[in-house]
Enzyme design. Structure first.
Site, PDB file in Angstrom:
ATOM      1  N   CYS A  25      37.411  43.230  30.505  1.00  0.00           N
ATOM      2  CA  CYS A  25      36.533  43.633  31.813  1.00  0.00           C
ATOM      3  C   CYS A  25      37.497  43.872  32.866  1.00  0.00           C
ATOM      4  O   CYS A  25      37.061  44.600  33.759  1.00  0.00           O
ATOM      5  CB  CYS A  25      35.597  42.380  32.181  1.00  0.00           C
ATOM      6  SG  CYS A  25      36.352  40.987  32.235  1.00  0.00           S
ATOM      7  N   HIS A  34      34.698  41.819  39.135  1.00  0.00           N
ATOM      8  CA  HIS A  34      36.083  41.837  39.380  1.00  0.00           C
ATOM      9  C   HIS A  34      36.429  42.928  40.309  1.00  0.00           C
ATOM     10  O   HIS A  34      35.600  44.057  40.494  1.00  0.00           O
ATOM     11  CB  HIS A  34      36.514  42.288  38.108  1.00  0.00           C
ATOM     12  CG  HIS A  34      36.782  41.051  37.130  1.00  0.00           C
ATOM     13  ND1 HIS A  34      36.012  39.657  37.394  1.00  0.00           N
ATOM     14  CD2 HIS A  34      37.230  40.948  35.758  1.00  0.00           C
ATOM     15  CE1 HIS A  34      36.180  39.057  36.043  1.00  0.00           C
ATOM     16  NE2 HIS A  34      36.704  39.804  35.294  1.00  0.00           N
TER      17      HIS A  34
HETATM   18  C1  2RA Z   1      38.043  37.147  32.344  1.00  0.00           C
HETATM   19  N1  2RA Z   1      38.660  39.522  31.471  1.00  0.00           N
HETATM   20  O1  2RA Z   1      37.774  37.571  33.356  1.00  0.00           O
HETATM   21  C2  2RA Z   1      38.289  37.819  31.184  1.00  0.00           C
HETATM   22  C3  2RA Z   1      37.387  37.760  30.287  1.00  0.00           C
HETATM   23  N2  2RA Z   1      37.186  38.289  29.129  1.00  0.00           N
HETATM   24  O2  2RA Z   1      38.246  35.990  32.163  1.00  0.00           O
END
Ligand code: 2RA
Length: 351
Positions: free
Chosen positions: A129, A258
């Site tokens: 991600c 994110h």
């Molecule tokens: C996280 N990218 O944000 C990782 C999940 N696969 O923890």
């Protein structure tokens, strides 16, 4: 006839978004089968307005399935993705297990859709991600200006660690809420949480009132696995084997979405106006870049939506070939379920 779809890991954080996407996007599917661990088998969940009973993961569950989307831990993918593929399903895997294998394509539909056609093992991987949060934007800029180098800092949401990650932030905030003496002495948050919330956390430090400079598992040289994924996956998706990438991944007290601060160097000079033109034309990117009027993306305004949002675009003062920018993307949607759904739709179009 319409292809049949199986969702493996249907009860997790990503599985929940996956069911929502399958229920709200154009319905191209015949059967939609829900699969999870034995613990969740028998649960009844809604998909496309209907109740569906969750089935346990067995080899037979793939019978009659054309496409199987996996969002399960790596060790589960390692065993079960090849079983699905052998039984004739095209397996789309969200875990890190197969991403870097040369005979498994790693696909972001708006960047390298053609790679999905070459899948000798019947397996397609979908990126982490953190990588996905910037890929649509970086792919569009690369197509015209040729990317040479990326220096990235991430601000990763707690739901990246699944349902337990979100639960932990809610619990910590609740445990600390109203305490106006907290956060003012070294260690006081740790101490308060040790007393008020003794359960183990999925994070290596308190996440409420804090930022944690660690995401993923420990790798040689002091790297966190998320930082190396960002490097290796970006190279493979963009098709630039020698792309220089360095990253620092940080967990922040955000539930979902994110964010990444990206310092991107290109082969030739690129201005803010050039970047605006390209990103405005990119169908899955939303440009939110009017800083004089306080316009830039933030995770709370992005969560629950599909696009990649880009703002704070600056031509680096001392590096004319370099842009600094800020990107936000919902880590459970484009970062996970949506990208997998888009790959599934892409592949279903060929069946
Ligand atoms: C996280 N990218 O944000 C990782 C999940 N696969 O923890």
């Amino acid at each position: 006839s319409r292809p049949n779809l199986a969702l493996i890991g249907a009860t997790g954080a990503v599985g929940t978004v996956m069911r929502d996407l399958v229920s709200t996007r154009d319905d191209i599917w015949g059967e939609v089968r829900l699969v999870a661990s034995a613990r969740s088998a028998g649960k009844v969940l809604r998909v496309r307005g209907e109740d569906v009973v969750v089935q346990a993961l067995t080899p037979e569950v793939f019978d009659g399935i054309d496409i199987a989307i996996f969002d399960v831990p790596e060790e589960v993918s390692a065993v079960w993705v090849p079983i699905a593929a052998e039984r004739g399903a095209i397996a789309i895997d969200k875990s890190g297990t197969f991403r870097m294998e040369p005979d498994v394509p790693l696909v972001v539909p708006e960047v390298n859709p053609l790679d999905a056609r070459d899948r000798p093992r019947n397996i397609i991987s979908t990126p982490n991600c953190t990588t996905l949060s910037m890929m649509a934007a970086m792919g569009a800029l690369h197509a015209e200006y040729v990317l040479k180098e990326l220096v990235v800092a991430s601000y990763q949401a707690v739901s990246g660690a699944g349902v337990a990650g979100s639960a932990r932030l809610y619990d910590e905030v609740e445990a600390l809420a109203g305490d106006r003496a907290i956060g003012q002495t070294a260690g006081d948050v740790r101490k308060a949480l040790a007393n008020r919330l003794p359960e183990e956390s999925p994070f290596p430090a308190p996440i409420a009132f804090n930022v944690v400079p660690w995401a993923g598992s420990y790798k040689d040289g002091g790297w966190a696995s998320e930082e190396l994924k960002l490097r290796n996956e970006s190279r493979k998706i963009l098709g630039i084997p020698d792309l220089k990438v360095s990253a620092t991944c940080v967990r922040v007290p955000v539930i979902t979405t994110h964010s990444l601060a990206v310092h991107a160097r290109f082969e030739r000079e690129i201005t803010v106006a050039d970047a605006h033109r390209i990103l405005e034309a990119a169908p899955t990117v939303v440009l939110m870049d009017d800083p004089a009027n306080g316009v830039w993306p933030t995770p709370i305004d992005v969560v629950g939506t599909d696009p990649t949002y880009v703002g704070r675009i600056r031509q680096a003062v001392d590096f004319p070939n370099t842009l600094d920018l800020f990107v936000c993307g919902d880590n459970l949607r484009k970062g996970a379920a949506l990208n997998a759904a888009e790959i599934a739709e892409l592949v279903a179009g060929e069946l």
